[in-house]
Design an enzyme around this catalytic site. Structure first.
Site, PDB file in Angstrom:
ATOM      1  N   HIS A 279      -6.895  -5.049  10.318  1.00 18.87           N
ATOM      2  CA  HIS A 279      -6.644  -4.783   8.891  1.00 18.87           C
ATOM      3  C   HIS A 279      -5.365  -5.453   8.399  1.00 18.87           C
ATOM      4  O   HIS A 279      -4.437  -5.694   9.153  1.00 18.87           O
ATOM      5  CB  HIS A 279      -6.672  -3.279   8.570  1.00 18.87           C
TER       6      HIS A 279
ATOM      7  N   GLU B 236      -9.450  -2.084   5.590  1.00 19.41           N
ATOM      8  CA  GLU B 236     -10.053  -1.811   6.890  1.00 19.41           C
ATOM      9  C   GLU B 236     -11.285  -2.700   7.100  1.00 19.41           C
ATOM     10  O   GLU B 236     -11.820  -3.247   6.120  1.00 19.41           O
ATOM     11  CB  GLU B 236     -10.464  -0.337   6.939  1.00 19.41           C
TER      12      GLU B 236
ATOM     13  N   ASN C  12      -7.045  -3.231  14.478  1.00 21.80           N
ATOM     14  CA  ASN C  12      -8.453  -3.449  14.129  1.00 21.80           C
ATOM     15  C   ASN C  12      -8.623  -4.624  13.163  1.00 21.80           C
ATOM     16  O   ASN C  12      -9.684  -4.816  12.589  1.00 21.80           O
ATOM     17  CB  ASN C  12      -9.058  -2.178  13.524  1.00 21.80           C
TER      18      ASN C  12
ATOM     19  N   ASP D 195       0.817  -1.217   0.000  1.00 25.05           N
ATOM     20  CA  ASP D 195       0.000   0.000   0.000  1.00 25.05           C
ATOM     21  C   ASP D 195       0.850   1.266   0.000  1.00 25.05           C
ATOM     22  O   ASP D 195       2.065   1.218   0.224  1.00 25.05           O
ATOM     23  CB  ASP D 195      -0.950   0.004   1.216  1.00 25.05           C
TER      24      ASP D 195
HETATM   25  C1  GLP Z   1       0.040  -0.016   8.579  1.00 17.80           C
HETATM   26  C2  GLP Z   1       0.186  -0.822   7.303  1.00 17.80           C
HETATM   27  C3  GLP Z   1      -0.177  -2.265   7.523  1.00 17.80           C
HETATM   28  C4  GLP Z   1       0.490  -2.804   8.772  1.00 17.80           C
HETATM   29  C5  GLP Z   1       0.075  -1.998   9.966  1.00 17.80           C
HETATM   30  C6  GLP Z   1       0.616  -2.527  11.295  1.00 17.80           C
HETATM   31  O1  GLP Z   1      -1.267   0.360   8.835  1.00 17.80           O
HETATM   32  N1  GLP Z   1      -0.585  -0.323   6.228  1.00 17.80           N
HETATM   33  O2  GLP Z   1       0.214  -3.022   6.384  1.00 17.80           O
HETATM   34  O3  GLP Z   1       0.137  -4.128   8.951  1.00 17.80           O
HETATM   35  O4  GLP Z   1       0.558  -0.693   9.716  1.00 17.80           O
HETATM   36  O5  GLP Z   1       1.613  -1.696  11.766  1.00 17.80           O
HETATM   37  P1  GLP Z   1       2.448  -1.906  13.107  1.00 17.80           P
HETATM   38  O6  GLP Z   1       3.375  -3.012  12.826  1.00 17.80           O
HETATM   39  O7  GLP Z   1       3.143  -0.587  13.286  1.00 17.80           O
HETATM   40  O8  GLP Z   1       1.486  -2.189  14.186  1.00 17.80           O
END
Ligand code: GLP
Length: 261
Positions: free
Chosen positions: A138, A143, A136, A67
């Protein structure tokens, strides 16, 4: 779903890096799917370390990130392109032209989403796709309520995600409200999905993903449909799983060898 529970985040991220390394070392033209976020920082740190120890090259590897934020230029320090360059690509011998992220500043974002899917398919899909997990539930920026059959497209970020990711935007740098993300079907089309989640704050999303119903309220639960999904979690993230003893019995210490001779 292969559920590997390990002692701590360090071991979890090292294990994930080793899976990526093995794909890169053993395929003629590896195609990796990559993720961002705090958890992945350590995965990339381990991967760079393994690369520096020698024995394999990224020169034939292509990558596709999950993304990118909409509206951020590549050189913006908060863009996922910057994140990937400074945490992985700058330290390995990958050809930067073989690294792909959706272009969040395209003048035609709909076309951008379609052509991103096309590029993945032209390279015959992803051999392995690394995934993190949002609190959440995702994956990528899919989402809760995302279509389980979705392909790359534009998504509005949820309030939970805006709260969680705000820390990466400082000063006048306002967090974007939208992103362009691989869809859940794009993710399920990867030949191997490897999700890493660590820490207590991920435990309820981990429980919904592994033991909950397959439902768009927890997009990661779609991985239950994947024929080759590996979930690597530390004991904290695993702490609320009902069948934790079974998972540990099947894969003691997160060992993924089922039969040894
Ligand atoms: C972002 C990314 C996700 C990732 C998430 C978790 O939102 N778009 O792909 O899984 O972060 O991040 P963290 O590892 O900082 O909790």
């Amino acid at each position: 779903m292969k559920i590997l529970i390990v002692e701590n985040a360090e071991i979890a991220t090292e294990k994930a890096a080793k899976i990526l390394k093995d794909v890169v070392a053993n395929s003629p033209n590896p195609v990796l799917g990559l993720a961002t976020g705090g958890t992945m920082l350590n995965v990339y740190k381990h991967l760079v370390k393994q690369y520096e120890q020698g024995g394999f090259s990224f020169s034939n590897t292509s990558t596709f990130n999950l993304d990118e934020y909409i509206g951020l230029k590549e050189q913006d320090p908060s863009s996922y392109r910057s994140y990937m360059n400074k945490n992985l690509f700058d330290y390995i011998d990958i050809k930067i032209t073989n690294t792909h992220l959706p272009n969040g500043t395209s003048t035609d974002l709909y076309e951008e989403a379609i052509s991103y899917e096309k590029k993945i398919n032209e390279l015959n899909g992803m051999d392995v796709l690394l995934l993190g997990l949002g609190k959440n539930g995702h994956i990528g920026f899919n989402e809760p309520s995302s279509s389980l059959g979705s392909y790359t497209r534009i998504k509005r970020l949820s309030q939970d995600t805006c709260k969680a990711n705000k820390k990466y935007f400082t000063g006048n740098n306002k967090m974007p409200t939208h992103a362009i993300t691989m869809g859940i079907q794009t993710i399920l089309d990867a030949r191997h999905c490897v999700l890493v989640a660590t820490g207590t704050e991920k435990s309820s999303a981990v429980r919904d993903m592994i033991e909950g119903a397959i439902a768009s309220r927890c997009p990661a639960s779609a991985l239950q449909l994947h024929r080759n999904a590996t979930v690597i979690i530390d004991k904290k993230a695993a702490s609320t799983l009902s069948y934790i003893d079974d998972y540990l019995y099947i894969h003691p210490d997160g060992d993924d060898v089922l039969l040894s001779h």
